[in-house]
Design an enzyme around this catalytic site. Sequence first.
Site, PDB file in Angstrom:
ATOM      1  N   ASP A  99       0.879  -1.168   0.000  1.00 25.94           N
ATOM      2  CA  ASP A  99       0.000   0.000   0.000  1.00 25.94           C
ATOM      3  C   ASP A  99       0.917   1.217   0.000  1.00 25.94           C
ATOM      4  OD1 ASP A  99      -1.890   2.007   0.450  1.00 25.94           O
ATOM      5  OD2 ASP A  99      -3.088   0.752   1.795  1.00 25.94           O
ATOM      6  N   ASP A 111      -3.081   7.497  -3.439  1.00 20.83           N
ATOM      7  CA  ASP A 111      -2.959   6.336  -2.554  1.00 20.83           C
ATOM      8  C   ASP A 111      -3.369   5.108  -3.375  1.00 20.83           C
ATOM      9  OD1 ASP A 111      -3.213   4.535  -0.427  1.00 20.83           O
ATOM     10  OD2 ASP A 111      -4.715   5.707   0.655  1.00 20.83           O
ATOM     11  N   HIS A 150     -11.769   5.941   1.611  1.00 20.39           N
ATOM     12  CA  HIS A 150     -11.780   7.231   2.308  1.00 20.39           C
ATOM     13  C   HIS A 150     -11.579   8.379   1.331  1.00 20.39           C
ATOM     14  CE1 HIS A 150      -7.438   6.924   1.659  1.00 20.39           C
ATOM     15  NE2 HIS A 150      -7.616   5.651   1.922  1.00 20.39           N
ATOM     16  N   HIS A 182      -6.772  10.028   5.599  1.00 21.73           N
ATOM     17  CA  HIS A 182      -8.107   9.431   5.747  1.00 21.73           C
ATOM     18  C   HIS A 182      -9.125  10.511   6.086  1.00 21.73           C
ATOM     19  CE1 HIS A 182      -7.868   4.844   5.790  1.00 21.73           C
ATOM     20  NE2 HIS A 182      -6.763   5.288   5.252  1.00 21.73           N
ATOM     21  N   GLU A 207     -10.736   0.978  -1.426  1.00 23.05           N
ATOM     22  CA  GLU A 207      -9.804  -0.116  -1.158  1.00 23.05           C
ATOM     23  C   GLU A 207     -10.471  -1.353  -0.564  1.00 23.05           C
ATOM     24  OE1 GLU A 207      -6.702   0.736   1.743  1.00 23.05           O
ATOM     25  OE2 GLU A 207      -7.585   2.686   2.177  1.00 23.05           O
ATOM     26  N   GLU A 231      -6.414  -1.147  -4.395  1.00 30.07           N
ATOM     27  CA  GLU A 231      -6.817   0.238  -4.111  1.00 30.07           C
ATOM     28  C   GLU A 231      -6.426   1.168  -5.252  1.00 30.07           C
ATOM     29  OE1 GLU A 231      -4.829   2.090  -0.750  1.00 30.07           O
ATOM     30  OE2 GLU A 231      -6.367   3.638  -0.603  1.00 30.07           O
TER      31      GLU A 231
HETATM   32 CO    CO Z   1      -5.997   4.198   1.406  1.00 30.24          CO
END
Ligand code: CO
Length: 290
Positions: free
Chosen positions: A86, A97, A156, A164, A189, A276
Amino acid sequence: MEIEEVHEKTIKAGEVLKQVKEEVRPFVKPEVKLLEIAEFVENRIRELGAEPAFPCNISINSDAAHFTPKKNDDRVFKEGDVVKLDIGAHIDGIIADTAITIDLGDNTDLVMAAEKALEKAIEEVYAGADTSVIGEAIEKEIREMGFKPIINLTGHGLLPYITHAPPTIFNYKTNRGVKLEEGMVIAIEPFATTGAGKVGERGETEIYSLLTKRPVRMKQEREILKEIEPFKTLPFAKRWLKKAPNIIMNKLVREGILRDYPVLAEIERGLVSQAEHTLIVEDNGAKVVT
Ligand code: CO
Protein backbone atom coordinates in the site's frame (compact mmCIF):
# COMPACT_ATOMS: atom_id res chain seq x y z
CA MET A 1 -5.29 25.87 -3.32
CA GLU A 2 -7.70 25.95 -6.25
CA ILE A 3 -9.48 22.70 -7.03
CA GLU A 4 -7.83 22.58 -10.48
CA GLU A 5 -4.42 22.66 -8.85
CA VAL A 6 -5.44 19.95 -6.39
CA HIS A 7 -6.54 17.73 -9.26
CA GLU A 8 -3.39 18.44 -11.25
CA LYS A 9 -1.21 17.43 -8.30
CA THR A 10 -3.36 14.38 -7.55
CA ILE A 11 -2.86 13.25 -11.14
CA LYS A 12 0.91 13.84 -10.95
CA ALA A 13 1.20 11.96 -7.67
CA GLY A 14 -0.86 9.19 -9.27
CA GLU A 15 1.52 9.00 -12.26
CA VAL A 16 4.44 8.57 -9.88
CA LEU A 17 2.66 5.71 -8.12
CA LYS A 18 1.75 3.99 -11.39
CA GLN A 19 5.40 3.89 -12.34
CA VAL A 20 6.63 2.79 -8.90
CA LYS A 21 4.06 -0.03 -8.78
CA GLU A 22 5.25 -1.41 -12.10
CA GLU A 23 8.89 -1.10 -11.12
CA VAL A 24 8.57 -2.77 -7.72
CA ARG A 25 6.37 -5.71 -8.71
CA PRO A 26 9.13 -7.98 -10.15
CA PHE A 27 11.35 -7.38 -7.09
CA VAL A 28 8.90 -8.85 -4.60
CA LYS A 29 10.17 -12.43 -4.43
CA PRO A 30 11.09 -15.04 -1.81
CA GLU A 31 14.29 -14.24 0.12
CA VAL A 32 14.15 -10.52 -0.71
CA LYS A 33 14.17 -8.26 2.35
CA LEU A 34 10.99 -6.34 3.15
CA LEU A 35 13.13 -3.35 4.07
CA GLU A 36 14.75 -3.35 0.65
CA ILE A 37 11.31 -3.13 -1.00
CA ALA A 38 10.03 -0.41 1.35
CA GLU A 39 13.11 1.73 0.78
CA PHE A 40 13.00 1.16 -2.97
CA VAL A 41 9.38 2.34 -3.11
CA GLU A 42 10.00 5.40 -0.91
CA ASN A 43 13.18 6.41 -2.75
CA ARG A 44 11.64 6.01 -6.20
CA ILE A 45 8.69 8.20 -5.16
CA ARG A 46 11.20 10.91 -4.21
CA GLU A 47 13.30 10.46 -7.35
CA LEU A 48 10.18 10.85 -9.49
CA GLY A 49 9.37 14.21 -7.96
CA ALA A 50 6.93 13.47 -5.15
CA GLU A 51 7.24 12.57 -1.46
CA PRO A 52 5.94 9.44 0.28
CA ALA A 53 2.51 10.32 1.73
CA PHE A 54 3.07 7.54 4.30
CA PRO A 55 5.60 4.75 4.83
CA CYS A 56 5.41 1.91 2.32
CA ASN A 57 3.00 -0.56 3.94
CA ILE A 58 3.92 -4.20 3.39
CA SER A 59 1.27 -6.47 4.84
CA ILE A 60 1.82 -10.19 4.47
CA ASN A 61 -0.74 -13.03 4.68
CA SER A 62 -3.13 -12.26 7.58
CA ASP A 63 -1.67 -8.80 8.15
CA ALA A 64 -3.96 -6.33 6.42
CA ALA A 65 -2.57 -2.85 7.12
CA HIS A 66 -0.02 -0.64 8.85
CA PHE A 67 3.00 -2.90 8.75
CA THR A 68 6.24 -1.33 7.62
CA PRO A 69 9.74 -2.69 8.32
CA LYS A 70 11.84 -1.52 11.25
CA LYS A 71 15.29 -0.01 10.97
CA ASN A 72 17.71 -2.87 10.09
CA ASP A 73 14.75 -5.25 9.68
CA ASP A 74 16.04 -8.51 8.22
CA ARG A 75 12.72 -10.22 7.56
CA VAL A 76 12.30 -11.60 4.03
CA PHE A 77 9.42 -12.62 1.78
CA LYS A 78 8.68 -16.34 1.71
CA GLU A 79 7.33 -18.77 -0.85
CA GLY A 80 3.51 -18.70 -0.64
CA ASP A 81 3.20 -15.21 0.85
CA VAL A 82 0.23 -13.01 -0.03
CA VAL A 83 1.91 -9.59 -0.11
CA LYS A 84 -0.02 -6.32 -0.03
CA LEU A 85 1.89 -3.16 -0.93
CA ASP A 86 0.00 0.00 0.00
CA ILE A 87 1.82 3.08 -1.22
CA GLY A 88 1.13 6.79 -1.21
CA ALA A 89 2.74 9.83 -2.80
CA HIS A 90 2.07 13.50 -2.25
CA ILE A 91 2.96 16.76 -3.93
CA ASP A 92 2.61 19.76 -1.61
CA GLY A 93 0.33 17.65 0.57
CA ILE A 94 -1.91 16.51 -2.28
CA ILE A 95 -2.09 12.74 -1.97
CA ALA A 96 -2.58 9.73 -4.22
CA ASP A 97 -2.96 6.34 -2.55
CA THR A 98 -2.86 2.89 -4.17
CA ALA A 99 -2.40 -0.76 -3.27
CA ILE A 100 -1.65 -4.03 -5.03
CA THR A 101 -1.46 -7.63 -3.91
CA ILE A 102 1.42 -9.79 -5.11
CA ASP A 103 0.80 -13.50 -4.82
CA LEU A 104 3.91 -15.58 -4.13
CA GLY A 105 1.78 -18.72 -3.83
CA ASP A 106 -1.44 -19.98 -5.34
CA ASN A 107 -4.05 -17.53 -4.11
CA THR A 108 -5.06 -16.22 -7.52
CA ASP A 109 -8.79 -16.15 -6.68
CA LEU A 110 -8.28 -14.26 -3.44
CA VAL A 111 -6.21 -11.62 -5.23
CA MET A 112 -8.73 -11.43 -8.04
CA ALA A 113 -11.61 -10.95 -5.59
CA ALA A 114 -10.18 -7.66 -4.31
CA GLU A 115 -9.25 -6.51 -7.82
CA LYS A 116 -12.66 -7.30 -9.32
CA ALA A 117 -14.43 -5.72 -6.35
CA LEU A 118 -12.43 -2.55 -6.96
CA GLU A 119 -13.38 -2.57 -10.65
CA LYS A 120 -17.07 -3.00 -9.81
CA ALA A 121 -16.87 -0.27 -7.17
CA ILE A 122 -15.31 2.20 -9.61
CA GLU A 123 -18.18 1.57 -12.05
CA GLU A 124 -20.55 2.92 -9.36
CA VAL A 125 -18.70 6.23 -8.92
CA TYR A 126 -20.14 9.53 -10.23
CA ALA A 127 -21.17 12.85 -8.69
CA GLY A 128 -24.28 12.06 -6.65
CA ALA A 129 -23.53 8.36 -6.18
CA ASP A 130 -24.21 6.91 -2.75
CA THR A 131 -21.29 5.29 -0.94
CA SER A 132 -23.56 2.49 0.28
CA VAL A 133 -24.02 1.40 -3.36
CA ILE A 134 -20.23 1.25 -3.73
CA GLY A 135 -19.96 -0.84 -0.57
CA GLU A 136 -22.69 -3.13 -1.82
CA ALA A 137 -20.85 -3.69 -5.12
CA ILE A 138 -17.66 -4.56 -3.25
CA GLU A 139 -19.36 -6.96 -0.86
CA LYS A 140 -21.31 -8.71 -3.63
CA GLU A 141 -18.24 -9.34 -5.77
CA ILE A 142 -16.10 -10.62 -2.91
CA ARG A 143 -18.83 -12.92 -1.56
CA GLU A 144 -19.59 -14.30 -5.02
CA MET A 145 -15.96 -15.36 -5.25
CA GLY A 146 -16.27 -17.21 -1.96
CA PHE A 147 -14.52 -14.76 0.37
CA LYS A 148 -15.51 -12.12 2.91
CA PRO A 149 -14.93 -8.38 2.75
CA ILE A 150 -13.14 -6.88 5.74
CA ILE A 151 -15.76 -4.73 7.43
CA ASN A 152 -13.51 -2.52 9.56
CA LEU A 153 -11.10 -1.34 6.88
CA THR A 154 -12.49 1.30 4.56
CA GLY A 155 -11.94 3.52 1.59
CA HIS A 156 -11.78 7.23 2.31
CA GLY A 157 -11.55 10.76 1.03
CA LEU A 158 -8.18 12.46 0.52
CA LEU A 159 -7.53 16.03 1.60
CA PRO A 160 -4.26 18.02 1.75
CA TYR A 161 -1.98 16.30 4.32
CA ILE A 162 -4.89 14.07 5.47
CA THR A 163 -4.72 10.44 4.35
CA HIS A 164 -8.11 9.43 5.75
CA ALA A 165 -10.67 12.18 5.22
CA PRO A 166 -14.44 11.83 4.88
CA PRO A 167 -16.31 10.19 3.27
CA THR A 168 -15.75 6.72 4.70
CA ILE A 169 -16.36 4.14 2.00
CA PHE A 170 -17.25 0.83 3.59
CA ASN A 171 -16.48 -2.49 1.96
CA TYR A 172 -20.02 -3.77 2.51
CA LYS A 173 -23.60 -2.63 2.14
CA THR A 174 -24.48 -0.11 4.83
CA ASN A 175 -27.94 1.23 5.65
CA ARG A 176 -27.05 4.77 4.87
CA GLY A 177 -24.20 6.16 2.82
CA VAL A 178 -23.18 9.66 1.84
CA LYS A 179 -23.40 11.26 -1.59
CA LEU A 180 -20.20 11.74 -3.55
CA GLU A 181 -19.64 15.24 -4.89
CA GLU A 182 -18.06 16.34 -8.13
CA GLY A 183 -14.35 17.01 -7.73
CA MET A 184 -13.93 14.94 -4.56
CA VAL A 185 -10.73 12.89 -4.40
CA ILE A 186 -11.40 9.45 -2.95
CA ALA A 187 -9.59 6.15 -2.48
CA ILE A 188 -11.50 2.90 -2.72
CA GLU A 189 -9.80 -0.12 -1.16
CA PRO A 190 -11.57 -3.47 -0.96
CA PHE A 191 -10.00 -6.17 1.21
CA ALA A 192 -10.98 -9.83 0.71
CA THR A 193 -10.23 -12.57 3.22
CA THR A 194 -10.53 -16.28 3.86
CA GLY A 195 -11.09 -15.42 7.55
CA ALA A 196 -13.91 -13.81 9.53
CA GLY A 197 -13.81 -10.45 7.75
CA LYS A 198 -12.49 -8.32 10.55
CA VAL A 199 -9.11 -7.00 11.67
CA GLY A 200 -7.68 -6.32 15.09
CA GLU A 201 -4.41 -4.96 16.47
CA ARG A 202 -1.62 -7.46 16.86
CA GLY A 203 0.73 -5.43 19.02
CA GLU A 204 3.47 -4.12 16.78
CA THR A 205 3.62 -0.41 15.87
CA GLU A 206 5.99 1.18 13.38
CA ILE A 207 3.84 4.01 12.01
CA TYR A 208 2.80 7.26 13.71
CA SER A 209 1.47 10.70 12.81
CA LEU A 210 1.24 14.06 14.53
CA LEU A 211 -2.13 14.55 16.24
CA THR A 212 -1.72 17.76 18.26
CA LYS A 213 1.19 20.15 18.45
CA ARG A 214 1.95 20.91 22.06
CA PRO A 215 5.10 21.99 23.96
CA VAL A 216 7.00 19.14 25.60
CA ARG A 217 9.68 19.30 28.25
CA MET A 218 11.86 16.27 27.59
CA LYS A 219 14.75 16.83 25.21
CA GLN A 220 14.22 13.51 23.40
CA GLU A 221 10.56 14.37 22.84
CA ARG A 222 11.45 17.79 21.50
CA GLU A 223 13.99 16.29 19.11
CA ILE A 224 11.44 13.87 17.69
CA LEU A 225 8.80 16.58 17.24
CA LYS A 226 11.38 18.73 15.46
CA GLU A 227 12.37 15.87 13.18
CA ILE A 228 8.78 15.06 12.16
CA GLU A 229 7.86 18.67 11.32
CA PRO A 230 8.27 18.17 7.54
CA PHE A 231 5.66 15.37 7.56
CA LYS A 232 3.04 17.75 9.01
CA THR A 233 0.02 15.50 9.73
CA LEU A 234 1.08 12.68 7.41
CA PRO A 235 2.05 9.26 8.79
CA PHE A 236 5.76 8.50 9.19
CA ALA A 237 7.82 5.42 10.09
CA LYS A 238 9.91 5.03 13.21
CA ARG A 239 12.77 3.94 10.95
CA TRP A 240 12.72 7.37 9.24
CA LEU A 241 13.84 8.99 12.50
CA LYS A 242 17.39 9.18 13.87
CA LYS A 243 16.25 8.02 17.30
CA ALA A 244 12.78 6.91 18.29
CA PRO A 245 12.91 4.81 21.46
CA ASN A 246 9.61 3.04 22.15
CA ILE A 247 9.42 4.55 25.62
CA ILE A 248 9.41 8.08 24.17
CA MET A 249 7.08 7.22 21.29
CA ASN A 250 4.61 5.64 23.73
CA LYS A 251 4.79 8.69 25.96
CA LEU A 252 3.98 10.99 23.02
CA VAL A 253 1.02 8.77 22.15
CA ARG A 254 -0.23 8.82 25.77
CA GLU A 255 0.08 12.61 25.83
CA GLY A 256 -2.14 12.79 22.74
CA ILE A 257 0.62 14.37 20.66
CA LEU A 258 1.18 11.41 18.35
CA ARG A 259 -1.30 8.97 16.93
CA ASP A 260 -0.10 5.38 16.56
CA TYR A 261 -1.09 2.95 13.83
CA PRO A 262 -0.71 -0.59 15.24
CA VAL A 263 -0.43 -3.38 12.68
CA LEU A 264 -3.89 -4.71 11.85
CA ALA A 265 -4.29 -8.43 11.25
CA GLU A 266 -7.28 -10.58 10.34
CA ILE A 267 -8.78 -11.86 13.60
CA GLU A 268 -9.00 -15.50 12.46
CA ARG A 269 -5.59 -15.28 10.79
CA GLY A 270 -7.28 -15.60 7.40
CA LEU A 271 -5.32 -14.64 4.31
CA VAL A 272 -6.01 -11.10 3.11
CA SER A 273 -5.86 -9.49 -0.34
CA GLN A 274 -6.25 -5.80 -1.12
CA ALA A 275 -6.64 -3.55 -4.17
CA GLU A 276 -6.82 0.24 -4.11
CA HIS A 277 -7.07 3.15 -6.50
CA THR A 278 -7.37 6.90 -6.03
CA LEU A 279 -9.97 8.61 -8.18
CA ILE A 280 -11.44 12.00 -8.88
CA VAL A 281 -15.24 12.03 -8.82
CA GLU A 282 -16.62 13.43 -12.07
CA ASP A 283 -20.07 14.39 -13.24
CA ASN A 284 -20.65 11.11 -15.09
CA GLY A 285 -18.02 8.82 -13.66
CA ALA A 286 -14.55 8.79 -12.22
CA LYS A 287 -11.03 9.52 -13.32
CA VAL A 288 -8.75 6.83 -11.92
CA VAL A 289 -5.37 8.47 -11.28
CA THR A 290 -3.35 5.49 -10.02
CO1 CO B 1 -6.00 4.20 1.41
